[in-house]
Design a protein around this motif. Sequence first.
Motif, PDB file in Angstrom:
ATOM      1  N   VAL A 139      90.972  22.410  59.654  1.00 52.93           N
ATOM      2  CA  VAL A 139      89.575  22.753  59.392  1.00 52.93           C
ATOM      3  C   VAL A 139      89.576  23.791  58.283  1.00 52.93           C
ATOM      4  N   ASP A 140      88.553  23.776  57.460  1.00 54.26           N
ATOM      5  CA  ASP A 140      88.523  24.687  56.322  1.00 54.26           C
ATOM      6  C   ASP A 140      88.263  26.120  56.772  1.00 54.26           C
ATOM      7  N   ALA A 141      89.117  27.019  56.297  1.00 56.47           N
ATOM      8  CA  ALA A 141      88.984  28.463  56.509  1.00 56.47           C
ATOM      9  C   ALA A 141      89.799  29.135  55.411  1.00 56.47           C
ATOM     10  N   ARG A 151      78.320  27.913  57.734  1.00 55.40           N
ATOM     11  CA  ARG A 151      78.823  26.539  57.718  1.00 55.40           C
ATOM     12  C   ARG A 151      79.163  26.082  56.300  1.00 55.40           C
ATOM     13  N   ASP A 210      86.079  34.541  61.862  1.00 53.26           N
ATOM     14  CA  ASP A 210      86.971  34.232  60.740  1.00 53.26           C
ATOM     15  C   ASP A 210      88.429  34.282  61.181  1.00 53.26           C
ATOM     16  N   MET A 213      89.165  31.134  63.149  1.00 51.05           N
ATOM     17  CA  MET A 213      89.199  29.936  62.308  1.00 51.05           C
ATOM     18  C   MET A 213      90.460  29.900  61.445  1.00 51.05           C
ATOM     19  N   HIS A 217      93.356  27.053  61.576  1.00 47.31           N
ATOM     20  CA  HIS A 217      93.812  26.417  60.346  1.00 47.31           C
ATOM     21  C   HIS A 217      95.335  26.494  60.224  1.00 47.31           C
ATOM     22  N   ASP A 248      84.267  22.683  57.955  1.00 45.48           N
ATOM     23  CA  ASP A 248      84.771  23.733  58.840  1.00 45.48           C
ATOM     24  C   ASP A 248      84.798  23.268  60.294  1.00 45.48           C
ATOM     25  N   GLN A 249      84.353  22.049  60.540  1.00 44.58           N
ATOM     26  CA  GLN A 249      84.287  21.520  61.901  1.00 44.58           C
ATOM     27  C   GLN A 249      85.147  20.277  62.087  1.00 44.58           C
TER      28      GLN A 249
END
Length: 292
Positions: A139-141, A151, A210, A213, A217, A248-249
């Motif tokens: 997932v993007d982080a 988002r 953050d 996440m 990642h 991000d999901q």
Amino acid sequence: MSSITPIRVYPDSTWSEDGPTRGVEAVIEAGEVLQFPNLPFVLTPAERKFLDPRWADAKAKNISVRWPANELRGAAGDAADLAALQAMIGRYAEQSEALALRLFPHYRGHLRRGNSSFRTVNVAGRETSWRKDDTRLHVDAFPSNPMQGTRLLRVFCNINPNGLPRQWRVGEPFEDHAKRYLPKIGRPIYGSAALLEMLHITKRRRTESDHLMLKLHDLAKADAEFQRSSPQARVDFAPGTTWVVFSDQVLHAAMGGQYMMEQTFYLDAAHQQRPEASPRGTLERLLGRELR
């Protein structure tokens, strides 16, 4: 364990307001990928020359336009060509925004335009560190750019002129993924977020969401067994296909392909139809407490 992230296919063939699909916030907030196989971004005859890696600065991963300054970065060429390239990417930004506002009218007035990118480099064979290796499910982080729960809505389009697809893998639902790794993640070290911000290692304060996440990642990318055997499916996006996703999901990995447009939008989770369905909302529910 739930099924892997589904792909929802729609028949739209126009970016404008008169397209048939609208009001699908519930679909994308549930972690689905919206696919439009008949929605190409059409280059003009003069723009087709840009389908060549030589237009990208050797140091840059992507050619991009930064908003609101409308600043072109990562490109190489003379002034006239750079202006034409910038106009092409800007046109994609405008069309993507029109599409997003039609698909998600609930987000109108709340979507913020992020970078617009033109990716000329072939994904396959690019050498990088494991943490930056986007061929691994993730997932993007971002370590230096804390999103603080905001988002990441992305509109992609494959513009490959040689018939080659953009090859993706999509993985397990976000909640299943969080349950997999949350037991391995501790709380951030007290004072670390303030120190990172003070040293300009991060652009703003890194929140606990953050921190979580980033750990999700990194743990996924570093886990070879997860990459090999976790629930996942391959998806090929043919040239002329547009797809829209909360990156991000949705667990995703780019396995192959060259020449793609990408538009990022930012959306505060509070402005979703169901804020509790956001990654932060999901993490708070699983942890049984509010994240600060």
